[in-house]
Scaffold this motif. Structure first.
Motif, PDB file in Angstrom:
ATOM      1  N   LYS A   1      25.172  18.276  12.190  1.00 46.82           N
ATOM      2  CA  LYS A   1      26.405  19.033  12.399  1.00 46.82           C
ATOM      3  C   LYS A   1      27.228  18.399  13.521  1.00 46.82           C
ATOM      4  O   LYS A   1      26.681  17.885  14.506  1.00 46.82           O
ATOM      5  CB  LYS A   1      26.088  20.478  12.774  1.00 46.82           C
ATOM      6  N   VAL A   2      28.544  18.478  13.365  1.00 40.38           N
ATOM      7  CA  VAL A   2      29.476  18.004  14.385  1.00 40.38           C
ATOM      8  C   VAL A   2      30.519  19.100  14.600  1.00 40.38           C
ATOM      9  O   VAL A   2      31.058  19.647  13.625  1.00 40.38           O
ATOM     10  CB  VAL A   2      30.197  16.712  13.951  1.00 40.38           C
ATOM     11  N   TYR A   3      30.811  19.413  15.865  1.00 44.61           N
ATOM     12  CA  TYR A   3      31.786  20.451  16.204  1.00 44.61           C
ATOM     13  C   TYR A   3      32.909  19.795  16.992  1.00 44.61           C
ATOM     14  O   TYR A   3      32.674  19.235  18.067  1.00 44.61           O
ATOM     15  CB  TYR A   3      31.119  21.555  17.011  1.00 44.61           C
ATOM     16  N   THR A   4      34.133  19.832  16.458  1.00 43.60           N
ATOM     17  CA  THR A   4      35.241  19.115  17.078  1.00 43.60           C
ATOM     18  C   THR A   4      36.366  20.077  17.460  1.00 43.60           C
ATOM     19  O   THR A   4      36.551  21.132  16.847  1.00 43.60           O
ATOM     20  CB  THR A   4      35.800  18.038  16.127  1.00 43.60           C
ATOM     21  N   GLN A   5      37.140  19.664  18.466  1.00 41.40           N
ATOM     22  CA  GLN A   5      38.258  20.472  18.942  1.00 41.40           C
ATOM     23  C   GLN A   5      39.265  19.560  19.624  1.00 41.40           C
ATOM     24  O   GLN A   5      38.920  18.462  20.085  1.00 41.40           O
ATOM     25  CB  GLN A   5      37.767  21.550  19.913  1.00 41.40           C
ATOM     26  N   GLY A   6      40.525  19.993  19.686  1.00 39.43           N
ATOM     27  CA  GLY A   6      41.563  19.213  20.338  1.00 39.43           C
ATOM     28  C   GLY A   6      41.992  19.800  21.673  1.00 39.43           C
ATOM     29  O   GLY A   6      42.033  21.029  21.844  1.00 39.43           O
TER      30      GLY A   6
ATOM     31  N   GLY B   1      23.672  29.264  19.537  1.00 40.65           N
ATOM     32  CA  GLY B   1      23.696  30.274  20.583  1.00 40.65           C
ATOM     33  C   GLY B   1      24.940  30.265  21.455  1.00 40.65           C
ATOM     34  O   GLY B   1      25.013  30.988  22.448  1.00 40.65           O
ATOM     35  N   PHE B   2      25.942  29.478  21.067  1.00 41.84           N
ATOM     36  CA  PHE B   2      27.138  29.340  21.902  1.00 41.84           C
ATOM     37  C   PHE B   2      28.214  30.328  21.476  1.00 41.84           C
ATOM     38  O   PHE B   2      28.485  30.500  20.291  1.00 41.84           O
ATOM     39  CB  PHE B   2      27.680  27.916  21.811  1.00 41.84           C
ATOM     40  N   THR B   3      28.833  30.983  22.444  1.00 38.37           N
ATOM     41  CA  THR B   3      29.952  31.888  22.194  1.00 38.37           C
ATOM     42  C   THR B   3      31.204  31.289  22.821  1.00 38.37           C
ATOM     43  O   THR B   3      31.187  30.913  23.997  1.00 38.37           O
ATOM     44  CB  THR B   3      29.690  33.273  22.807  1.00 38.37           C
ATOM     45  N   PRO B   4      32.293  31.141  22.051  1.00 36.24           N
ATOM     46  CA  PRO B   4      33.528  30.608  22.618  1.00 36.24           C
ATOM     47  C   PRO B   4      33.941  31.359  23.886  1.00 36.24           C
ATOM     48  O   PRO B   4      33.804  32.585  23.970  1.00 36.24           O
ATOM     49  CB  PRO B   4      34.552  30.808  21.492  1.00 36.24           C
ATOM     50  N   THR B   5      34.445  30.634  24.853  1.00 37.21           N
ATOM     51  CA  THR B   5      34.810  31.220  26.142  1.00 37.21           C
ATOM     52  C   THR B   5      36.277  30.949  26.450  1.00 37.21           C
ATOM     53  O   THR B   5      36.820  29.907  26.066  1.00 37.21           O
ATOM     54  CB  THR B   5      33.939  30.631  27.266  1.00 37.21           C
TER      55      THR B   5
ATOM     56  N   VAL C   1      33.439  24.484  21.701  1.00 40.32           N
ATOM     57  CA  VAL C   1      32.401  23.481  21.491  1.00 40.32           C
ATOM     58  C   VAL C   1      31.448  23.481  22.676  1.00 40.32           C
ATOM     59  O   VAL C   1      31.871  23.386  23.831  1.00 40.32           O
ATOM     60  CB  VAL C   1      33.019  22.076  21.299  1.00 40.32           C
ATOM     61  N   LYS C   2      30.195  23.602  22.388  1.00 36.58           N
ATOM     62  CA  LYS C   2      29.154  23.644  23.414  1.00 36.58           C
ATOM     63  C   LYS C   2      28.922  22.254  23.998  1.00 36.58           C
ATOM     64  O   LYS C   2      28.874  21.264  23.275  1.00 36.58           O
ATOM     65  CB  LYS C   2      27.864  24.189  22.791  1.00 36.58           C
TER      66      LYS C   2
ATOM     67  N   GLY D   1      30.969  18.049  20.022  1.00 37.80           N
ATOM     68  CA  GLY D   1      29.592  18.277  20.422  1.00 37.80           C
ATOM     69  C   GLY D   1      28.718  18.299  19.180  1.00 37.80           C
ATOM     70  O   GLY D   1      29.223  18.293  18.047  1.00 37.80           O
ATOM     71  N   ILE D   2      27.408  18.365  19.377  1.00 33.58           N
ATOM     72  CA  ILE D   2      26.507  18.287  18.224  1.00 33.58           C
ATOM     73  C   ILE D   2      25.563  19.485  18.108  1.00 33.58           C
ATOM     74  O   ILE D   2      24.717  19.514  17.222  1.00 33.58           O
ATOM     75  CB  ILE D   2      25.677  16.983  18.269  1.00 33.58           C
ATOM     76  N   ASN D   3      25.741  20.475  18.982  1.00 36.56           N
ATOM     77  CA  ASN D   3      24.857  21.645  18.907  1.00 36.56           C
ATOM     78  C   ASN D   3      25.582  22.870  19.443  1.00 36.56           C
ATOM     79  O   ASN D   3      25.783  22.995  20.648  1.00 36.56           O
ATOM     80  CB  ASN D   3      23.569  21.396  19.701  1.00 36.56           C
ATOM     81  N   ASN D   4      25.945  23.772  18.538  1.00 34.99           N
ATOM     82  CA  ASN D   4      26.609  25.002  18.958  1.00 34.99           C
ATOM     83  C   ASN D   4      25.682  26.204  18.892  1.00 34.99           C
ATOM     84  O   ASN D   4      26.126  27.349  18.935  1.00 34.99           O
ATOM     85  CB  ASN D   4      27.832  25.268  18.069  1.00 34.99           C
TER      86      ASN D   4
END
Length: 292
Positions: free
Chosen positions: A264-269, A201-205, A217-218, A196-199
């Motif tokens: 910014k870039v937010y990545t996850q597997g 205000g995001f809280t991991p869930t 990732v939001k 995603g490209i915008n985290n």
């Protein structure tokens, strides 16, 4: 010029000596031949000026923003000390007209970056009486920080805890490789690297009520395609890999394209784990920042 550099932070002149420093002018020349003042106080006049001496290692930093090794504002030049103490000093232009003789008064961190050969040039306005030399010099760029991991990876059915990394920050110009790797994945499983490209205000869930994984990732997110982990069944020797540059080139309409420096870039597997909650698990996450 190191990959990922965004600015010049200092020019270090090792064992600089010069009697009557007012006679000297020190200039940085970029690969195109453009020259920039680092130090000058005599404004092109022969003789006169400050009678102090250079004798030591000096770090010339940005005229306005320059700091020393501890992050404190660097010293400004002052005459009347006899021998200028070694240390960090901000550029000094005197009243040199910027552009005169092809030499610009440009603050160090604003000098455009370029690959190629940079030169350090010393001028002496009164060679008959005073002179100097230096042993060596270093052109120092900012050290780009690497991608940063965050969040918590889930533990798979067979006790595997995936770990995501990247070898470098992504580059807008693709000046260097950017490869994302998720190690310690269960073997012989299919997975996806998404981003995603915008985290903000995001809280991991939690991924599911009984899952040890977290969605980090939001949305909206972009999936990059199915990948086999390889390795052995029931083992934690699988790997998910992605050539970030190749993916972006092949998918010009993907989320985030076209990229700009600072993005910014937010990545996850994500990978399949049938006995687990939601039949899947997630790795930890990675924050990357685009450089030029």
């Amino acid at each position: 010029m190191p990959a990922g550099a965004t600015k010049i932070v200092s020019v270090t002149i090792n064992t600089l000596t010069h009697t009557w420093m007012g006679d000297s002018q020190i200039v940085l020349q970029d690969p195109s031949g453009q020259k920039y003042n680092l130090f000058q106080i005599n404004d092109g006049n022969f003789g006169g000026g400050c009678a102090d001496d250079f004798n030591g290692t000096y770090h010339f930093v940005d005229a306005l923003l320059g700091v020393d090794a501890c992050g404190n504002p660097a010293s400004t030049w002052a005459c009347g000390v006899g021998t200028l103490p070694a240390g960090y000093y901000r550029q000094n232009y005197g009243i040199w007209p910027s552009g005169s003789s092809g030499i610009n008064n440009t603050d160090l961190e604003s000098i455009p970056l370029a690959s190629g050969t940079w030169n350090l040039i010393g001028y002496d306005w009164y060679v008959a009486v005073d002179g100097g030399a230096w042993a060596s010099w270093d052109l120092c760029f900012d050290a780009p920080s690497g991608p940063v991991t965050y969040c918590t990876a889930g533990t798979s059915t067979n006790g595997c805890v995936p770990a995501i990394t990247a070898n470098a920050q992504p580059s807008v110009s693709q000046a260097h490789a950017c490869n994302i790797t998720i190690a310690n994945v269960e073997g012989q499983k299919f997975g996806i690297i998404f981003y995603g490209i915008n985290n903000s205000g995001f809280t991991p869930t939690p991924w599911a009520a009984s899952s040890t994984s977290f969605l980090c990732v939001k949305g909206p997110t972009q999936r990059t395609g199915s990948i086999g982990s390889g390795g052995g069944i029931g083992l934690c020797n699988g790997t998910l890999s992605l050539d970030w540059n190749a993916y972006q080139t092949a998918n010009p309409l993907s989320v985030g394209n076209p990229w700009s420096a600072g993005d910014k870039v937010y990545t996850q597997g994500w990978y399949r784990d049938p006995p687990a909650a939601k039949t899947t698990n997630l790795s930890d996450a990675l924050e990357m920042t685009y450089v030029p």
